[in-house]
Design a protein around this motif. Structure first.
Motif, PDB file in Angstrom:
ATOM      1  N   ALA A  80       8.803  -8.254  22.553  1.00  0.00           N
ATOM      2  CA  ALA A  80       8.997  -8.765  23.919  1.00  0.00           C
ATOM      3  C   ALA A  80       9.455  -7.642  24.852  1.00  0.00           C
ATOM      4  O   ALA A  80      10.097  -6.675  24.432  1.00  0.00           O
ATOM      5  CB  ALA A  80      10.024  -9.890  23.908  1.00  0.00           C
ATOM      6  N   SER A  81       9.153  -7.826  26.134  1.00  0.00           N
ATOM      7  CA  SER A  81       9.427  -6.780  27.138  1.00  0.00           C
ATOM      8  C   SER A  81      10.901  -6.675  27.512  1.00  0.00           C
ATOM      9  O   SER A  81      11.280  -5.778  28.258  1.00  0.00           O
ATOM     10  CB  SER A  81       8.633  -7.082  28.406  1.00  0.00           C
ATOM     11  N   VAL A  82      11.700  -7.631  27.052  1.00  0.00           N
ATOM     12  CA  VAL A  82      13.147  -7.582  27.287  1.00  0.00           C
ATOM     13  C   VAL A  82      13.820  -7.688  25.924  1.00  0.00           C
ATOM     14  O   VAL A  82      13.310  -8.366  25.033  1.00  0.00           O
ATOM     15  CB  VAL A  82      13.604  -8.760  28.174  1.00  0.00           C
ATOM     16  N   LEU A  96       4.171 -15.018  32.402  1.00  0.00           N
ATOM     17  CA  LEU A  96       4.841 -13.995  31.588  1.00  0.00           C
ATOM     18  C   LEU A  96       5.923 -13.288  32.414  1.00  0.00           C
ATOM     19  O   LEU A  96       7.045 -13.076  31.953  1.00  0.00           O
ATOM     20  CB  LEU A  96       3.807 -12.981  31.071  1.00  0.00           C
ATOM     21  N   TRP A  97       5.578 -12.973  33.680  1.00  0.00           N
ATOM     22  CA  TRP A  97       6.515 -12.182  34.479  1.00  0.00           C
ATOM     23  C   TRP A  97       7.728 -12.976  34.939  1.00  0.00           C
ATOM     24  O   TRP A  97       8.804 -12.417  35.146  1.00  0.00           O
ATOM     25  CB  TRP A  97       5.779 -11.465  35.620  1.00  0.00           C
ATOM     26  N   VAL A  98       7.585 -14.284  35.088  1.00  0.00           N
ATOM     27  CA  VAL A  98       8.768 -15.097  35.397  1.00  0.00           C
ATOM     28  C   VAL A  98       9.763 -14.946  34.245  1.00  0.00           C
ATOM     29  O   VAL A  98      10.967 -14.770  34.440  1.00  0.00           O
ATOM     30  CB  VAL A  98       8.382 -16.581  35.590  1.00  0.00           C
ATOM     31  N   HIS A 108      13.802  -0.091  35.782  1.00  0.00           N
ATOM     32  CA  HIS A 108      13.315   0.982  36.664  1.00  0.00           C
ATOM     33  C   HIS A 108      11.822   1.264  36.498  1.00  0.00           C
ATOM     34  O   HIS A 108      11.107   1.403  37.479  1.00  0.00           O
ATOM     35  CB  HIS A 108      14.069   2.287  36.368  1.00  0.00           C
ATOM     36  N   VAL A 109      11.381   1.382  35.248  1.00  0.00           N
ATOM     37  CA  VAL A 109      10.014   1.913  35.050  1.00  0.00           C
ATOM     38  C   VAL A 109       8.937   0.846  34.922  1.00  0.00           C
ATOM     39  O   VAL A 109       7.753   1.161  34.938  1.00  0.00           O
ATOM     40  CB  VAL A 109       9.925   2.871  33.825  1.00  0.00           C
ATOM     41  N   SER A 110       9.345  -0.426  34.805  1.00  0.00           N
ATOM     42  CA  SER A 110       8.333  -1.451  34.589  1.00  0.00           C
ATOM     43  C   SER A 110       8.553  -2.699  35.456  1.00  0.00           C
ATOM     44  O   SER A 110       7.626  -3.167  36.107  1.00  0.00           O
ATOM     45  CB  SER A 110       8.339  -1.827  33.095  1.00  0.00           C
ATOM     46  N   HIS A 111       9.777  -3.209  35.493  1.00  0.00           N
ATOM     47  CA  HIS A 111       9.985  -4.513  36.129  1.00  0.00           C
ATOM     48  C   HIS A 111      10.017  -4.413  37.651  1.00  0.00           C
ATOM     49  O   HIS A 111       9.375  -5.213  38.334  1.00  0.00           O
ATOM     50  CB  HIS A 111      11.253  -5.163  35.569  1.00  0.00           C
ATOM     51  N   ARG A 128      -2.673  -2.365  41.151  1.00  0.00           N
ATOM     52  CA  ARG A 128      -3.362  -2.789  39.927  1.00  0.00           C
ATOM     53  C   ARG A 128      -2.567  -3.871  39.180  1.00  0.00           C
ATOM     54  O   ARG A 128      -3.104  -4.911  38.802  1.00  0.00           O
ATOM     55  CB  ARG A 128      -3.610  -1.602  38.983  1.00  0.00           C
ATOM     56  N   ILE A 129      -1.274  -3.658  39.024  1.00  0.00           N
ATOM     57  CA  ILE A 129      -0.517  -4.601  38.198  1.00  0.00           C
ATOM     58  C   ILE A 129      -0.160  -5.891  38.952  1.00  0.00           C
ATOM     59  O   ILE A 129       0.429  -6.803  38.366  1.00  0.00           O
ATOM     60  CB  ILE A 129       0.748  -3.953  37.591  1.00  0.00           C
ATOM     61  N   ALA A 130      -0.535  -5.968  40.235  1.00  0.00           N
ATOM     62  CA  ALA A 130      -0.302  -7.230  40.967  1.00  0.00           C
ATOM     63  C   ALA A 130      -1.162  -8.357  40.395  1.00  0.00           C
ATOM     64  O   ALA A 130      -0.955  -9.522  40.715  1.00  0.00           O
ATOM     65  CB  ALA A 130      -0.597  -7.034  42.448  1.00  0.00           C
ATOM     66  N   GLY A 167      11.441  -4.391  19.154  1.00  0.00           N
ATOM     67  CA  GLY A 167      10.437  -3.366  19.456  1.00  0.00           C
ATOM     68  C   GLY A 167       9.842  -3.635  20.826  1.00  0.00           C
ATOM     69  O   GLY A 167       9.899  -4.760  21.321  1.00  0.00           O
ATOM     70  N   HIS A 168       9.321  -2.596  21.452  1.00  0.00           N
ATOM     71  CA  HIS A 168       8.630  -2.788  22.734  1.00  0.00           C
ATOM     72  C   HIS A 168       7.642  -1.653  22.978  1.00  0.00           C
ATOM     73  O   HIS A 168       8.034  -0.556  23.362  1.00  0.00           O
ATOM     74  CB  HIS A 168       9.654  -2.851  23.883  1.00  0.00           C
ATOM     75  N   PRO A 169       6.359  -1.936  22.714  1.00  0.00           N
ATOM     76  CA  PRO A 169       5.363  -0.904  23.035  1.00  0.00           C
ATOM     77  C   PRO A 169       5.214  -0.819  24.549  1.00  0.00           C
ATOM     78  O   PRO A 169       4.961  -1.832  25.199  1.00  0.00           O
ATOM     79  CB  PRO A 169       4.081  -1.451  22.385  1.00  0.00           C
ATOM     80  N   MET A 170       5.390   0.372  25.105  1.00  0.00           N
ATOM     81  CA  MET A 170       5.277   0.532  26.564  1.00  0.00           C
ATOM     82  C   MET A 170       3.821   0.739  26.943  1.00  0.00           C
ATOM     83  O   MET A 170       3.422   1.772  27.486  1.00  0.00           O
ATOM     84  CB  MET A 170       6.148   1.686  27.044  1.00  0.00           C
ATOM     85  N   ALA A 171       3.056  -0.264  26.610  1.00  0.00           N
ATOM     86  CA  ALA A 171       1.626  -0.213  26.916  1.00  0.00           C
ATOM     87  C   ALA A 171       1.198  -1.631  27.166  1.00  0.00           C
ATOM     88  O   ALA A 171       1.718  -2.567  26.555  1.00  0.00           O
ATOM     89  CB  ALA A 171       0.859   0.345  25.723  1.00  0.00           C
ATOM     90  N   GLY A 172       0.295  -1.805  28.047  1.00  0.00           N
ATOM     91  CA  GLY A 172      -0.178  -3.157  28.314  1.00  0.00           C
ATOM     92  C   GLY A 172      -1.290  -3.105  29.326  1.00  0.00           C
ATOM     93  O   GLY A 172      -1.789  -2.038  29.666  1.00  0.00           O
ATOM     94  N   ARG A 173      -1.641  -4.267  29.788  1.00  0.00           N
ATOM     95  CA  ARG A 173      -2.677  -4.354  30.801  1.00  0.00           C
ATOM     96  C   ARG A 173      -2.290  -5.478  31.744  1.00  0.00           C
ATOM     97  O   ARG A 173      -1.452  -6.306  31.417  1.00  0.00           O
ATOM     98  CB  ARG A 173      -4.030  -4.670  30.160  1.00  0.00           C
ATOM     99  N   GLU A 174      -2.940  -5.499  32.893  1.00  0.00           N
ATOM    100  CA  GLU A 174      -2.617  -6.545  33.858  1.00  0.00           C
ATOM    101  C   GLU A 174      -3.304  -7.858  33.483  1.00  0.00           C
ATOM    102  O   GLU A 174      -3.075  -8.889  34.114  1.00  0.00           O
ATOM    103  CB  GLU A 174      -2.987  -6.093  35.274  1.00  0.00           C
ATOM    104  N   VAL A 175      -4.138  -7.814  32.440  1.00  0.00           N
ATOM    105  CA  VAL A 175      -4.801  -9.043  31.998  1.00  0.00           C
ATOM    106  C   VAL A 175      -4.193  -9.489  30.676  1.00  0.00           C
ATOM    107  O   VAL A 175      -3.777  -8.672  29.874  1.00  0.00           O
ATOM    108  CB  VAL A 175      -6.326  -8.825  31.828  1.00  0.00           C
TER     109      VAL A 175
HETATM  110  O1  LIG Z   1      -0.118  -0.901  32.397  1.00  0.00           O
HETATM  111  C1  LIG Z   1       0.222  -2.051  32.606  1.00  0.00           C
HETATM  112  O2  LIG Z   1      -0.580  -2.900  32.923  1.00  0.00           O
HETATM  113  C2  LIG Z   1       1.631  -2.404  32.457  1.00  0.00           C
HETATM  114  O3  LIG Z   1       2.240  -2.711  33.421  1.00  0.00           O
HETATM  115  C3  LIG Z   1       2.250  -2.354  31.135  1.00  0.00           C
HETATM  116  C4  LIG Z   1       3.741  -2.497  31.061  1.00  0.00           C
HETATM  117  C5  LIG Z   1       4.426  -1.425  31.922  1.00  0.00           C
HETATM  118  O4  LIG Z   1       5.128  -1.760  32.853  1.00  0.00           O
HETATM  119  O5  LIG Z   1       4.233  -0.255  31.612  1.00  0.00           O
HETATM  120  C6  LIG Z   1       4.145  -3.848  31.455  1.00  0.00           C
HETATM  121  C7  LIG Z   1       5.014  -4.603  30.781  1.00  0.00           C
HETATM  122  C8  LIG Z   1       5.305  -4.336  29.388  1.00  0.00           C
HETATM  123  O6  LIG Z   1       6.494  -4.817  28.944  1.00  0.00           O
HETATM  124  C9  LIG Z   1       5.008  -2.964  28.990  1.00  0.00           C
HETATM  125  C10 LIG Z   1       4.114  -2.238  29.654  1.00  0.00           C
END
Ligand SMILES: O=C(O)C(=O)C[C@]1(C(=O)O)C=C[C@@H](O)C=C1
Ligand SMILES: NC(=O)c1ccc[n+]([C@@H]2O[C@H](COP(=O)([O-])OP(=O)(O)OC[C@H]3O[C@@H](n4cnc5c(N)ncnc54)[C@H](O)[C@@H]3O)[C@@H](O)[C@H]2O)c1
Length: 365
Positions: free
Chosen positions: A89-91, A223-225, A179-182, A215-217, A114-122
């Motif tokens: 989970a992201s938190v 999920l984001w709530v 800072h870097v994601s939320h 892009r991430i909008a 764990g939290h992989p710092m990778a994802g997509r907007e979909v």
């Molecule tokens: O690239 C993206 O689409 C993301 O926003 C991925 C992203 C991030 O902020 O880096 C979003 C939330 C996750 O918890 C981890 C990764």
């Protein structure tokens, strides 16, 4: 690597984890609250549905939404008393707190965050990709009683799927991702809400700047709530500073409207904002561990004909330069696409020279 690995929640992240682990030769079992999603995951190559004869998992990865992560981890700890259990989970603090209320004390050492710092907007398994985690940080979040073996296993898994493990405690993780994601998610969404008003003609002028910042909008509101709600204090703190800064900008603009004279400090306030932003953006590592300066990006004009992009990539390989990243900018009706090619900065001159000699048009990014 532990095997089998049971993935609970086979959406974007669970699906991508399964694909990446399978590629590494791991036996993956899939499970989802939606039987249709689990079946689709199997068809997409994420893993196999467990049967009554299946071996018990050595590692369980919970990749479901944050609000159900703690209860699913607790259930997994009880279902498989010998397995290590991690969530992605992201938190991290709320999951750990939830688990402290739910789990038996003797089970907790087998849990690791764990939290992989990778994802997509979909979202969803249909968007899953085996290479999603390549080169990305993977935060490993032990708590005070986590078994050392669990840390080793999760770090090993992170490395196996091509990511870079970074160990942090839950509090430090949550402050960092505010800072870097939320906050970036909130600001990108806020920016995109301003696009509901302009005419279609006005939106037709949109360039790459707007695309880069929105892009991430397109992310999943449900999920984001959960994510923002679970990290509300840290996100709120950063947003308070953003709001104060925004007010300064608005005031400077108001002053500038009627006052072209120097001395108000308004131009200075705007210049400071942009300059501080320059400093901030340069602090984002280009690739894990390296500053952005380690890589250069050149822009190559690619004719809109079949096979041209493939030819460009082949020729970059022939020149002997390693491609670090590639982004294609292309719009319908344009005769060329722009390939943004990121490479080792020390190879920029060579690549520009060689590509130009082969007839490509190259510009600096
Ligand atoms: O690239 C993206 O689409 C993301 O926003 C991925 C992203 C991030 O902020 O880096 C979003 C939330 C996750 O918890 C981890 C990764
Ligand atoms: N999307 C991202 O960029 C990203 C990146 C890193 C981590 N994460 C985290 O990964 C987790 C999954 O996110 P996602 O983007 O893959 O979401 P997703 O919506 O694509 O997938 C979630 C999956 O979990 C399933 N699920 C829901 N409740 C369940 C339950 N009770 N039992 C079993 N399965 C259940 C859903 O059916 C769905 O298939 C979240 O905790 C999220 O915070 C997301």
């Amino acid at each position: 690597m532990p095997s089998p690995v049971r993935i609970i929640g086979t959406g974007l992240i669970g699906g991508s984890l399964g694909m990446a682990l399978r590629r590494a030769g791991v036996d993956v079992q899939v499970e989802d609250v939606s039987p249709g999603t689990a079946a689709l995951a199997v068809e997409l190559g994420v893993g196999e549905l467990p049967t009554t004869g299946s071996r018990s998992p050595e590692l369980v990865l919970v990749a479901a939404p944050p609000d159900v992560a703690a209860s699913l981890v607790d259930r997994a700890l009880r279902r498989w008393p010998d397995a290590l259990v991690a969530d992605v989970a992201s938190v991290k603090t709320t999951v750990l707190e939830g688990l402290r209320l739910l789990a038996r004390e003797e089970d907790l050492p087998r849990y690791i965050g764990g939290h992989p710092m990778a994802g997509r907007e979909v979202s969803g398994v249909i968007a899953a990709r085996a290479d999603l985690f390549q080169g990305r940080p993977f935060v490993v979040v032990p708590h005070e009683s986590t078994l050392p073996d669990a840390v080793t296993v999760l770090k090993g898994l992170a490395t196996e799927i091509g990511s870079v493990p970074i160990t942090m405690d839950a509090g430090a993780h949550d402050t960092a991702v505010a800072h870097v994601s939320h906050v970036p998610q909130v600001l990108s969404s806020l920016l995109a809400t301003t696009l509901l008003e302009p005419s279609e003609q006005a939106l037709g002028l949109a360039g790459q700047g707007l695309r880069d910042t929105t892009r991430i909008a397109d992310s999943d509101p449900r999920l984001w709530v959960e994510i923002l709600g679970a990290n509300a204090a840290a996100v709120g703190e950063v947003l308070t500073a953003v709001a104060a800064r925004l007010e300064q900008v608005r005031e400077a603009l108001t002053t500038l409207q009627g006052d072209p004279d120097p001395g108000t400090g308004s131009r200075r306030a705007l210049a400071d904002l942009i300059a501080e932003g320059n400093r901030g953006v340069r602090r984002i590592p280009g690739k894990h561990g390296g500053g952005t300066d380690a890589f250069s990006t050149i822009v190559v004009l690619v004719p809109d004909r079949p096979g041209e992009l493939a030819r460009l990539l082949t020729e970059i390989g022939q020149i002997g330069v390693n491609l670090e990243d590639l982004r294609l900018e292309h719009e319908l009706g344009r005769e060329v696409g722009l390939a943004h090619v990121a490479i080792d900065a020390t190879r920029e001159d060579l690549l520009t020279r060689e590509l130009t000699a082969r007839g490509w048009r190259v510009a600096e990014a």
